[in-house]
Design a protein around this motif. Sequence first.
Motif, PDB file in Angstrom:
ATOM      1  N   GLN A   1      24.029 -34.950 -10.326  1.00  0.00           N
ATOM      2  CA  GLN A   1      24.019 -34.114  -9.129  1.00  0.00           C
ATOM      3  C   GLN A   1      22.657 -33.452  -8.950  1.00  0.00           C
ATOM      4  N   PHE A   2      22.043 -33.026 -10.049  1.00  0.00           N
ATOM      5  CA  PHE A   2      20.712 -32.416  -9.965  1.00  0.00           C
ATOM      6  C   PHE A   2      19.664 -33.465  -9.619  1.00  0.00           C
ATOM      7  N   TYR A   3      19.807 -34.639 -10.188  1.00  0.00           N
ATOM      8  CA  TYR A   3      18.874 -35.727  -9.860  1.00  0.00           C
ATOM      9  C   TYR A   3      18.950 -36.043  -8.372  1.00  0.00           C
ATOM     10  N   ALA A   4      20.159 -36.104  -7.825  1.00  0.00           N
ATOM     11  CA  ALA A   4      20.341 -36.405  -6.407  1.00  0.00           C
ATOM     12  C   ALA A   4      19.672 -35.345  -5.536  1.00  0.00           C
ATOM     13  N   LEU A   5      19.882 -34.085  -5.867  1.00  0.00           N
ATOM     14  CA  LEU A   5      19.288 -33.001  -5.085  1.00  0.00           C
ATOM     15  C   LEU A   5      17.770 -33.023  -5.181  1.00  0.00           C
TER      16      LEU A   5
ATOM     17  N   GLU B   1      34.749 -31.605  -6.545  1.00  0.00           N
ATOM     18  CA  GLU B   1      34.001 -30.969  -7.628  1.00  0.00           C
ATOM     19  C   GLU B   1      33.282 -29.714  -7.138  1.00  0.00           C
ATOM     20  N   ALA B   2      33.364 -28.657  -7.905  1.00  0.00           N
ATOM     21  CA  ALA B   2      32.637 -27.425  -7.569  1.00  0.00           C
ATOM     22  C   ALA B   2      31.135 -27.642  -7.772  1.00  0.00           C
ATOM     23  N   SER B   3      30.350 -27.055  -6.932  1.00  0.00           N
ATOM     24  CA  SER B   3      28.904 -27.214  -7.018  1.00  0.00           C
ATOM     25  C   SER B   3      28.339 -26.471  -8.216  1.00  0.00           C
ATOM     26  N   THR B   4      27.412 -27.106  -8.905  1.00  0.00           N
ATOM     27  CA  THR B   4      26.680 -26.461  -9.997  1.00  0.00           C
ATOM     28  C   THR B   4      25.289 -26.020  -9.532  1.00  0.00           C
ATOM     29  N   PHE B   5      25.080 -26.027  -8.214  1.00  0.00           N
ATOM     30  CA  PHE B   5      23.751 -25.772  -7.654  1.00  0.00           C
ATOM     31  C   PHE B   5      23.687 -24.452  -6.889  1.00  0.00           C
ATOM     32  N   VAL B   6      24.757 -23.680  -6.913  1.00  0.00           N
ATOM     33  CA  VAL B   6      24.864 -22.493  -6.056  1.00  0.00           C
ATOM     34  C   VAL B   6      23.741 -21.501  -6.331  1.00  0.00           C
TER      35      VAL B   6
ATOM     36  N   PHE C   1      22.662 -25.630 -17.563  1.00  0.00           N
ATOM     37  CA  PHE C   1      21.647 -26.464 -16.909  1.00  0.00           C
ATOM     38  C   PHE C   1      20.309 -25.740 -16.722  1.00  0.00           C
ATOM     39  N   ASN C   2      20.049 -24.730 -17.529  1.00  0.00           N
ATOM     40  CA  ASN C   2      18.814 -23.969 -17.336  1.00  0.00           C
ATOM     41  C   ASN C   2      17.575 -24.797 -17.646  1.00  0.00           C
TER      42      ASN C   2
ATOM     43  N   GLY D   1      24.203 -24.288  -2.148  1.00  0.00           N
ATOM     44  CA  GLY D   1      24.755 -25.252  -3.098  1.00  0.00           C
ATOM     45  C   GLY D   1      25.800 -26.189  -2.544  1.00  0.00           C
ATOM     46  N   ASP D   2      26.103 -26.127  -1.260  1.00  0.00           N
ATOM     47  CA  ASP D   2      27.150 -26.946  -0.642  1.00  0.00           C
ATOM     48  C   ASP D   2      26.700 -28.410  -0.611  1.00  0.00           C
TER      49      ASP D   2
END
Length: 526
Positions: free
Chosen positions: A132-136, A198-203, A44-45, A212-213
Amino acid sequence: MKLNTIKRTAICISLLAAVSCTDNFEEINTNPNGITPELLEQDFNHIKGSFGPMFNNILVLTPEWKYQVQQGLQGDIWSGYMATGTAFRGGTNNTTYDLVDGWNGFAWGAAYGDVMFNAYNVEQKAKGKYDQFYALSLILKVEGMHRVTDTYGPIVYSKFGTTDPVIAYDSQDEVYNQMFKELDVAVAELTKRVDAGEASTFVTTDLSSYKGDYKKWVKFANSLRLRLAMRIVKKNPALAKTEAEKAIAQKFGVMTSNDDLFKVVSPTFNNPIATISAAWGDIRMSADMESIMGGYTDPRLPVFFNTSAQFPGQYKGVRTGIEIAAKADHVDFSAIGPIVNSKEIALMTTSEVYLLRAEGALRGWNMGGTAQSLYEMGITASFDQHGVSGATSYIADNVKTAKAYVDPNFPANNGAALNNVTVAWDATATNEVKLQKIITQKWIAGFPEGQEAWSEYRRTGYPKLLPVLKNTSGGKIDSNLGVRRVNFVQSEKDGNPGGVATGLTKLGGADNGGTRLWWDTTGPNF
């Protein structure tokens, strides 16, 4: 860097320029000899790089002079939190209500160049694919941009990223309605992922204290919804109630412990206020803080401020909007204290959320507690946040009130105490007095984040602040009411004049600091 030495730089600050920057974004950021887009997407870079600028420009954290003109000489002053003894522009500036366009465009520029632009970039690359990135990004966008609409009024929001010749402004109620919908999307998406385990991809991308929680991000989004709901309570009470109760009822709820605070964590630099106050001597405790916190003998004073170098053992504030002959006249009054000596900058606190809930309960909303219990929990949360003892006796004090302000160097700046309410809850008091207590404690607990305090002061009229003594607005801004908004920015008037015209129509008043925003009405609080 001092304000009078700031050099103008050509940056992509106007909306038209910002949009043009997006047109060839992929082309100019593609290295033909580098890794392929497919490899970038594996971690996701291609998305992650947009988040750092968003985090670091909700408040401009570096360089310090940009923070100073983005917020330090706007909300931090007009909220009654801080004051300056520096006579910028010969003593005629924002502090005396002669709004300086060259300063006031930086809040707009940081928001659109770094927050909106990068939120738009995440949307283009992540929406429908990596939601998930869009939401954040939506949560950060709302956090950053509600501050902008609460500064200027109508803004470009729904039309950002279009190539229309005229980029139209949205009215404040339109912006708020869209923000509520964006929070709906973000909360639903992240809640679904938490429920699925689901594990976070935002950590590694998360520059907040949440690491990233996703669940903590949902609680922040709910808390932000509650803040926005309360802001519109005098204009659309039915929607305000609905949105506030939605925030409380959502399965993860709102912030309830100090582990839930939303803080931007910088690995390299401190809160910019530390430099502006300690190194430059441009910011000091305000007369209002001395009057109110000093009157209460508030145990948080040593955390918020240093004692005066000129008057040892005393907390001495500077009154805003006074004649300043020399910086030396007040530079040895109280500087900002240990609270800003940190790499963690709090943008929303649990204390604020409890006090928002207290006001909601006062209005008869379902906030999960009584107005009194939530009020007292809010004060306690603030004391705990700062590691200060004595909350129980402070909450019970029904004697102490604000004290008169005395400038020992210039008695002409003295002022009688205005915000005369005690801390202790009084069940027999009117709702107006109860609200004054709630907002006064929210004002104290929110320090040093002046933008939110300024907005709540405009919405409620509390706490009652000392009026300026020197008003150089030419009659545009009332000395007792204070600055209500900031003028539309020059970069927009030059680059998007048709859009500015739509904003003026939706503003419904003159483009000056005396015109009230949509939610800032003259009507009663109840």
